[in-house]
Design a protein around this motif. Structure first.
Motif, PDB file in Angstrom:
ATOM      1  N   GLN A 117       0.827  -1.208   0.000  1.00 49.58           N
ATOM      2  CA  GLN A 117       0.000   0.000   0.000  1.00 49.58           C
ATOM      3  C   GLN A 117       0.857   1.252   0.000  1.00 49.58           C
ATOM      4  O   GLN A 117       0.484   2.272  -0.610  1.00 49.58           O
ATOM      5  N   SER A 120       1.754   1.866  -3.574  1.00 52.66           N
ATOM      6  CA  SER A 120       0.615   2.381  -4.330  1.00 52.66           C
ATOM      7  C   SER A 120       0.322   3.834  -3.984  1.00 52.66           C
ATOM      8  O   SER A 120       0.015   4.644  -4.868  1.00 52.66           O
ATOM      9  N   THR A 121       0.440   4.177  -2.709  1.00 48.00           N
ATOM     10  CA  THR A 121       0.146   5.548  -2.294  1.00 48.00           C
ATOM     11  C   THR A 121       1.154   6.528  -2.872  1.00 48.00           C
ATOM     12  O   THR A 121       0.791   7.636  -3.290  1.00 48.00           O
TER      13      THR A 121
END
Length: 287
Positions: A117, A120-121
């Protein structure tokens, strides 16, 4: 010679120490089981015959065979209790080991999700920041959205506990930090070079009521600070280049680039020696 042998011995013992550290509960259970077996055999060989001899020496006529067997069986009551206690301890150790393994597996799974994550962020932050390969637009939404993504990525990264995934998250951060630093130098949509002067961050309007020129911001200033701060090297992070030893770098002088670097380093060394001699001459002349 002795120090070298000691160092080699330590290197050989590293795998053993690592195994004992990772499986301390298992090793402790094996040692405990071996101790219990030793007690059992010693009792069967020495303890029980001695106890029977003591009992029969008191009244040999009344020492019947069955009575002796019953008494001997009673003598094992303490050992049976010991075995029961050790069995309970073994079950407790096994349960704890299973729980710890389950917790570690869950932590690895969770940290893997968090590390993914984080990546992705950072990707979303850069996509919001630099659209179509151009420098960021002078719009508040662009900078605010980017800053929010970066702050959330930082919060997610702080939740990672496993060292392996912390290192992976740090790799993602370093890559995207460099991407943001280069994005500041990208041209705008019209192909003009990056220029953050003038009215990029703000504009001025004349207030007729006050009779002064008032400056306004186009975006949240804190959001701009967050993005700029992310693009800079974090001084609190230990630079892996600092702890790098010369012997850790091998084959660096190979190939076209390596040969060119080798020539540069040779010329650099000659230049430094010339500068050092010149400074010495100036110092001697001053004296």
């Amino acid at each position: 010679m002795q120090s070298g042998e000691i160092q080699n011995s330590d290197e050989c013992l590293k795998p053993v120490k690592s195994f004992l550290r990772m499986h301390s509960v298992l090793v402790g259970g094996v040692v405990l089981g071996f101790f219990v077996l030793c007690i059992w055999f010693l009792w069967a060989i020495y303890g029980a015959p001695y106890a029977v001899g003591v009992m029969c020496s008191v009244s040999e006529g009344e020492c019947h065979f069955l009575a002796k067997l019953g008494q001997v069986g009673d003598l094992f009551g303490g050992v049976n209790a010991l075995f029961a206690a050790l069995a309970f301890v073994a079950i407790a150790i096994s349960t704890f080991q299973a729980f710890r393994t389950y917790r570690q597996d869950r932590q690895l799974e969770q940290d893997g999700i968090l590390a993914a994550q984080v990546k992705s962020t950072y990707e979303w932050a850069y996509k919001a920041f630099s659209q179509n390969g151009c420098r960021p637009k002078a719009e508040g939404a662009v900078w605010s959205t980017t800053a929010r993504h970066l702050l959330r990525a930082k919060a997610i990264e702080s939740m990672i506990e496993t060292r392996m995934f912390r290192l992976i998250a740090a790799e993602h951060k370093e890559y995207w930090r460099s991407q943001f630093a280069m994005a500041f130098r990208l041209p705008d949509e019209d192909g003009n070079d990056s220029n953050y002067r003038g009215d990029y961050f703000g504009f001025c309007e004349f207030d007729h009521d006050l009779g002064v020129l008032v400056r306004y911001s186009r975006m949240e200033n804190d959001a701009v600070k967050v993005v700029i701060s992310f693009s800079q090297w974090d001084d609190s992070v230990v630079d892996p280049l600092i702890s790098l030893e010369e012997e850790d770098i091998v084959n660096w002088d190979q190939g076209m680039v390596g040969v060119a670097l080798k020539k540069h380093l040779r010329a650099l060394k000659d230049s430094q020696e010339s500068v050092s001699k010149a400074l010495g001459a100036v110092k001697d002349a001053a004296n």
